[in-house]
Design an enzyme around this catalytic site. Structure first.
Site, PDB file in Angstrom:
ATOM      1  N   HIS A  70     -44.698  65.378  28.112  1.00 47.99           N
ATOM      2  CA  HIS A  70     -46.070  65.498  28.020  1.00 47.99           C
ATOM      3  C   HIS A  70     -46.643  64.865  29.415  1.00 47.99           C
ATOM      4  CE1 HIS A  70     -49.574  65.006  24.903  1.00 47.99           C
ATOM      5  NE2 HIS A  70     -50.036  65.111  26.231  1.00 47.99           N
ATOM      6  N   HIS A  72     -49.856  66.435  32.107  1.00 50.25           N
ATOM      7  CA  HIS A  72     -50.960  67.620  32.595  1.00 50.25           C
ATOM      8  C   HIS A  72     -50.863  67.775  34.251  1.00 50.25           C
ATOM      9  CE1 HIS A  72     -52.474  67.718  28.547  1.00 50.25           C
ATOM     10  NE2 HIS A  72     -52.358  66.294  28.324  1.00 50.25           N
ATOM     11  N   ASN A 104     -53.082  73.010  28.766  1.00 49.94           N
ATOM     12  CA  ASN A 104     -54.430  73.175  28.781  1.00 49.94           C
ATOM     13  C   ASN A 104     -55.039  73.239  30.247  1.00 49.94           C
ATOM     14  OD1 ASN A 104     -53.759  70.401  29.282  1.00 49.94           O
ATOM     15  ND2 ASN A 104     -55.597  69.424  28.333  1.00 49.94           N
ATOM     16  N   ASP A 162     -52.344  70.928  22.608  1.00 50.05           N
ATOM     17  CA  ASP A 162     -52.659  69.413  23.145  1.00 50.05           C
ATOM     18  C   ASP A 162     -53.871  69.366  23.799  1.00 50.05           C
ATOM     19  OD1 ASP A 162     -51.881  66.507  23.561  1.00 50.05           O
ATOM     20  OD2 ASP A 162     -52.001  67.179  25.553  1.00 50.05           O
ATOM     21  N   HIS A 189     -51.362  67.776  18.474  1.00 49.95           N
ATOM     22  CA  HIS A 189     -52.203  66.672  18.896  1.00 49.95           C
ATOM     23  C   HIS A 189     -52.874  66.328  17.487  1.00 49.95           C
ATOM     24  CE1 HIS A 189     -55.457  65.056  21.747  1.00 49.95           C
ATOM     25  NE2 HIS A 189     -56.288  65.270  20.373  1.00 49.95           N
ATOM     26  N   ASP A 315     -48.063  61.266  29.155  1.00 44.51           N
ATOM     27  CA  ASP A 315     -49.245  61.804  28.766  1.00 44.51           C
ATOM     28  C   ASP A 315     -50.120  61.812  30.135  1.00 44.51           C
ATOM     29  OD1 ASP A 315     -51.632  63.170  28.182  1.00 44.51           O
ATOM     30  OD2 ASP A 315     -52.092  61.939  26.342  1.00 44.51           O
ATOM     31  N   HIS A 319     -57.488  63.001  36.411  1.00 46.87           N
ATOM     32  CA  HIS A 319     -59.042  63.174  36.376  1.00 46.87           C
ATOM     33  C   HIS A 319     -59.360  62.674  37.661  1.00 46.87           C
ATOM     34  CE1 HIS A 319     -59.407  64.981  32.451  1.00 46.87           C
ATOM     35  NE2 HIS A 319     -58.803  63.785  32.202  1.00 46.87           N
TER      36      HIS A 319
HETATM   37  O1  DOR Z   1     -56.300  61.521  27.129  1.00 43.55           O
HETATM   38  C1  DOR Z   1     -56.213  62.833  27.068  1.00 43.55           C
HETATM   39  N1  DOR Z   1     -56.237  63.622  28.003  1.00 43.55           N
HETATM   40  N2  DOR Z   1     -55.845  63.376  25.977  1.00 43.55           N
HETATM   41  C2  DOR Z   1     -55.293  64.749  25.719  1.00 43.55           C
HETATM   42  O2  DOR Z   1     -54.914  64.773  24.652  1.00 43.55           O
HETATM   43  C3  DOR Z   1     -55.472  65.384  26.689  1.00 43.55           C
HETATM   44  C4  DOR Z   1     -55.668  64.767  28.117  1.00 43.55           C
HETATM   45  C5  DOR Z   1     -56.162  65.878  29.222  1.00 43.55           C
HETATM   46  O3  DOR Z   1     -55.917  66.944  29.289  1.00 43.55           O
HETATM   47  O4  DOR Z   1     -56.975  64.987  30.311  1.00 43.55           O
END
Ligand code: DOR
Length: 435
Positions: A70, A72, A104, A162, A189, A315, A319
């Site tokens: 998991h 991103h 996503n 997700d 999710h 996860d 950001h």
């Molecule tokens: O905290 C999260 N950030 N939870 C998620 O399910 C998505 C993820 C994101 O894409 O930033």
């Protein structure tokens, strides 16, 4: 870099691979990207070659490389936060040989074209293998199912919306029935969005004190209970992403006992932090699902130890300051984790029944099986996918030293124990921090 491991000898290293019952101080020889020998004295005269690189064990451990179910990686669409090259570099530094990237992105990975583009870009970058997770529904909108067979043929190893929950019971039933035909895990999710509208953190005493809208545990538990019932009924593979509540753990344990084909993952931050971390309105600790309470953390740790929670997944959710240096209600949820995971979690071994064997299984073999990948193995003949760690090294992650493009972690400057020194993925050295 990325040289194929031509001839690499780990001399007198602790070789630890719980899935093969291996725990011994031995030599491990890697030739042309494959493990060729594991045993006492095996590296004394490696192929008689003078060009062998010899790495002395010196108290270090050699483990099967890690697999993250998991992450991103934000490409396509949000490359200012992370891209495939920076994400895979972060994964290599964290000891990973394989990562599974959530859909996503922008556009959403709901088609064969996007999956293929991600796989092609990762191949161009080289190093850690990227396995896309395709969307369950088009546009992550919770209505129309994607062409899962197409996604799988293009390289997807699972499907998930997700970031969003598949809220409709009927859509989830159809997704499970469809995915069953391809033996793909459906990764949910688990969040009842009606119960979490506007929430910034866990619902409890701290959210009341801070005056923030809360995300109650029951919003997770309701979906876990419903989906376990559906997965049992359909007979399909279902996987819970980032489990955060004691209730979800109990539901999973009971469902597994009655033979439901369910698996689950837990993140380092849910194993280590509580909602108290949000005191001070710290956007760095805003994450979805939110950090819970000490009783949840204790339940998650016990469930990791006994295997109810099969895998550890970071996860990794990069950001930028744009999304984090703002008031908490505006901030995006998520933490990065790839480079920190091992150093964060090694210290849990020995408490709540967690053994080193279970930790390594949860970081490597168990997630590989869930994703349908060949688990990295420390056996002669296997493709070399290995992680060398210094278990006693104490270090503090510094923002400038991270490979990830983003810095959103509350663990910067914390002292961690256990450091990844070298990673071999797909037979190639992809990270090398041996001085
Ligand atoms: O905290 C999260 N950030 N939870 C998620 O399910 C998505 C993820 C994101 O894409 O930033």
């Amino acid at each position: 870099m990325n040289p194929t491991a031509e001839l690499l000898v780990f001399r007198a290293v602790r070789a630890f691979d719980p899935a093969r019952g291996l725990d011994a101080v031995v030599d491990v020889v890697v030739e042309r990207g494959r493990v060729t020998a594991v045993g006492a004295g095996a590296g004394a005269e490696p192929g008689g070659a003078a060009h062998a690189r010899v790495i002395e064990g010196g108290g270090r451990w050699l483990l099967p490389a890690f697999v993250d179910l998991h992450v991103h990686l934000r490409e396509p669409g949000h490359e200012y936060k992370e891209d495939i090259a920076s994400g895979l570099a972060a994964a290599a530094a964290g000891g990973y040989a394989h990562v599974c990237a959530m859909p996503n992105t922008r556009p959403v990975n709901d088609t064969r074209a996007v999956t293929e583009a991600m796989v092609a870009r990762a191949r161009e970058v080289g190093g850690v293998a990227l396995h896309p997770i395709g969307a369950i529904t088009r546009g992550l909108e919770g209505r129309d199912l994607t062409e899962m067979g197409d996604l799988q043929r293009a390289g997807a190893v699972g499907v998930s919306d997700d970031g969003r929950c598949v809220s409709s019971s009927l859509v989830m039933r159809r997704a499970l029935e469809y995915a069953r035909g391809f033996d793909l895990p459906v990764i949910q999710h688990c969040e009842d969005h009606e119960l979490t509208a506007g929430a910034d953190m866990h619902e409890g005493e701290i959210s009341a004190r801070l005056g923030l809208r809360g995300w109650p545990r029951v919003a997770e538990d309701i979906i876990v209970a419903r989906d376990l019932a559906l997965a049992g009924y359909v007979g399909a593979r279902w996987h819970a992403a980032h489990v955060s509540t004691s209730g979800a753990v109990e539901l999973l344990r009971a469902a597994k006992d009655r033979g439901v084909r369910a698996t689950a993952e837990v993140t380092p931050h849910h194993l280590l932090l509580t909602d108290e971390a949000v005191l001070g309105y710290d956007t760095g600790c805003k994450v979805n699902p939110p950090l819970r309470e000490a009783s949840d953390v204790a339940a998650l740790r016990r469930a990791l130890a006994d295997g109810t929670l099969d895998a550890i997944a970071t996860d990794h959710a990069p950001h930028s300051p744009l999304e984090k240096d703002c008031e908490i209600s505006q901030a995006s949820p998520g933490l990065i984790g790839l480079e920190l995971c091992f150093g964060l979690l090694l210290g849990l071994v020995g408490s709540d029944g967690l053994t080193l064997g279970r930790l390594v299984d949860a970081l490597s073999t168990a997630p590989a099986r869930i994703a349908g990948l060949e688990p990295p193995a420390l056996v002669p003949g296997a493709l070399a996918e290995l992680t060398l760690v210094a278990p006693d090294e104490r270090w503090s992650p510094a923002a400038g030293a991270l490979r990830s493009k983003s810095r959103n972690t509350p663990f910067l400057h914390r002292e961690l124990r256990g450091r990844v020194l070298l990673t071999i993925a797909g037979g190639r050295v992809v990270f090398d921090a041996i001085g």
